[in-house]
Design an enzyme around this catalytic site. Structure first.
Site, PDB file in Angstrom:
ATOM      1  N   PRO A   2       3.921  96.358 -18.144  1.00  9.75           N
ATOM      2  CA  PRO A   2       4.486  94.999 -18.302  1.00  9.75           C
ATOM      3  C   PRO A   2       5.737  95.478 -19.639  1.00  9.75           C
ATOM      4  O   PRO A   2       4.928  95.667 -20.706  1.00  9.75           O
ATOM      5  CB  PRO A   2       3.846  94.364 -18.479  1.00  9.75           C
ATOM      6  CG  PRO A   2       3.077  95.141 -19.245  1.00  9.75           C
ATOM      7  CD  PRO A   2       2.633  96.213 -17.980  1.00  9.75           C
ATOM      8  N   GLU A   3       6.959  95.018 -19.851  1.00 10.83           N
ATOM      9  CA  GLU A   3       7.972  94.631 -21.012  1.00 10.83           C
ATOM     10  C   GLU A   3       7.640  93.172 -20.986  1.00 10.83           C
ATOM     11  O   GLU A   3       7.828  92.583 -19.132  1.00 10.83           O
ATOM     12  CB  GLU A   3       8.972  95.381 -21.673  1.00 10.83           C
ATOM     13  CG  GLU A   3       7.767  97.308 -21.210  1.00 10.83           C
ATOM     14  CD  GLU A   3       9.246  98.015 -22.154  1.00 10.83           C
ATOM     15  OE1 GLU A   3       9.912  97.194 -22.978  1.00 10.83           O
ATOM     16  OE2 GLU A   3       9.284  99.554 -22.024  1.00 10.83           O
ATOM     17  N   LYS A  53       5.690  89.293 -24.344  1.00  7.62           N
ATOM     18  CA  LYS A  53       4.486  89.910 -23.429  1.00  7.62           C
ATOM     19  C   LYS A  53       2.836  89.428 -22.979  1.00  7.62           C
ATOM     20  O   LYS A  53       2.667  89.384 -21.823  1.00  7.62           O
ATOM     21  CB  LYS A  53       3.608  91.117 -23.460  1.00  7.62           C
ATOM     22  CG  LYS A  53       4.928  92.270 -23.898  1.00  7.62           C
ATOM     23  CD  LYS A  53       4.657  93.431 -24.243  1.00  7.62           C
ATOM     24  CE  LYS A  53       5.841  94.280 -25.174  1.00  7.62           C
ATOM     25  NZ  LYS A  53       5.310  95.929 -25.998  1.00  7.62           N
ATOM     26  N   ARG A 264       1.769 105.685 -29.046  1.00  5.19           N
ATOM     27  CA  ARG A 264       2.415 106.156 -27.624  1.00  5.19           C
ATOM     28  C   ARG A 264       3.616 107.003 -28.124  1.00  5.19           C
ATOM     29  O   ARG A 264       3.874 107.932 -28.914  1.00  5.19           O
ATOM     30  CB  ARG A 264       3.297 105.075 -27.912  1.00  5.19           C
ATOM     31  CG  ARG A 264       1.990 103.409 -28.451  1.00  5.19           C
ATOM     32  CD  ARG A 264       1.304 103.482 -27.374  1.00  5.19           C
ATOM     33  NE  ARG A 264       2.188 103.408 -25.996  1.00  5.19           N
ATOM     34  CZ  ARG A 264       2.407 102.059 -25.443  1.00  5.19           C
ATOM     35  NH1 ARG A 264       2.401 100.722 -26.312  1.00  5.19           N
ATOM     36  NH2 ARG A 264       3.065 101.844 -24.502  1.00  5.19           N
TER      37      ARG A 264
END
Length: 275
Positions: A2-3, A53, A264
């Site tokens: 998901p974005e 989100k 990240r």
DNA sequence: TCCTTATGTACAA
DNA sequence: TGTACCTAAGGAC
């Protein structure tokens, strides 16, 4: 995975499948949402909303002030799967299943699945930045924070308080598309650059909702246009830099670089995105 | 069968 | 900055 575009697409899909169709079976086979599921069982879904989100499913009372909202955040692993009735026996990882006589939908592995009231929902909206996919979004609010910050633009784009819905793929790709070095400080981003980034995110993410994937390669850089063999990216979309470390840039041929930034993986082209 | 990885976030130190 | 949390797929054995 998901974005923001995934979440807005899910809001559309939940509403299309269930809104206005009468009472639903609401269950939590895994058990972690059982109490709330029992409360909502046999009640109708009347709306779905998305901000960044975060996904909200509105049950029971259509008056927003009295709606029971299911707040869902997929996190890194969460998945949603729709299917046609009859629903098969759920596996033991299904956190939430909605079902009626024509459709079922299973939610697995969310980081959040909780019942909230309207005030709690508004509090979540209040702590999120503008979302390029929401018509009420104010890009100037994001720029006010960016233009005052010494933090890198790469980190700011991932900060949901600054801008909601952008994740690791859109971050890497939009910086590439604008030739911006990811390590530049937010305060060095000009108003013109921000205006262009925002407009591009609106376009890219709307397209992402429509197609349910992330494609960022301009027509002039497709393999066909560049006279190269077709390529297959391993995450379902055509991109410039995301997860392409050590491979040649589609535009300038330099090796795509990668580095860790705030836990990240960041990807960029040192040729196209100069400091 | 085990290990790694992933489009995310929150909290502790 | 590190760690915890949630799941599933793919690759190394």
């Amino acid at each position: 995975m998901p974005e923001g575009h995934t979440i807005h697409r899910l809001a559309e899909d939940y509403a299309a499948a269930f809104a206005g169709r009468g009472p639903l079976r609401v269950t939590s086979p895994q058990g972690k949402f059982s109490d709330a599921a029992a409360l909502l069982d046999h009640s109708p879904l009347h709306t779905a909303d998305a901000h960044g989100k975060h996904l909200f499913l509105g049950f029971r009372d259509p008056d927003p002030e009295h709606t029971d909202w299911v707040h869902i955040h997929l996190g890194l692993f969460g998945k949603v799967a729709f299917g046609s009735a009859p629903a098969p026996p759920p596996t033991d990882t299904v956190r939430l299943r909605l079902a009626d006589d024509r459709t079922f939908v299973d939610l697995r592995g969310p980081t959040t699945c909780a019942l909230v009231n309207d005030a709690e929902k508004r509090a979540i909206h209040d702590r999120l930045g503008p979302d390029p996919l929401r018509p009420d979004a104010d890009p100037a609010a994001a720029y006010r924070r960016i233009s005052r910050s010494r933090t890198t633009i790469a980190a700011l784009l991932m900060d949901q308080k600054v801008i909601a819905g952008v994740g690791n793929v859109y971050r890497a790709e939009v910086l590439f598309r604008h030739g911006i070095d990811p390590y530049r400080a937010g305060r060095d981003i000009t108003p013109g650059e921000w205006e262009a980034i925002w407009a591009d995110l609106v376009m890219l993410m709307r397209e992402g909702v429509r197609t349910n994937r992330i494609d960022t390669v301009r027509p002039e850089h497709t393999p066909e246009a560049m006279g190269r063999p077709p390529r297959v990216d391993d995450h379902g979309g055509e991109v410039y830099v995301y997860r392409r470390a050590a491979r040649p840039c589609h535009v300038c041929g330099e090796e795509i670089r990668t580095a860790g930034l705030a836990a990240r993986n960041l990807f960029w082209c040192p040729g196209c995105q100069r400091a």
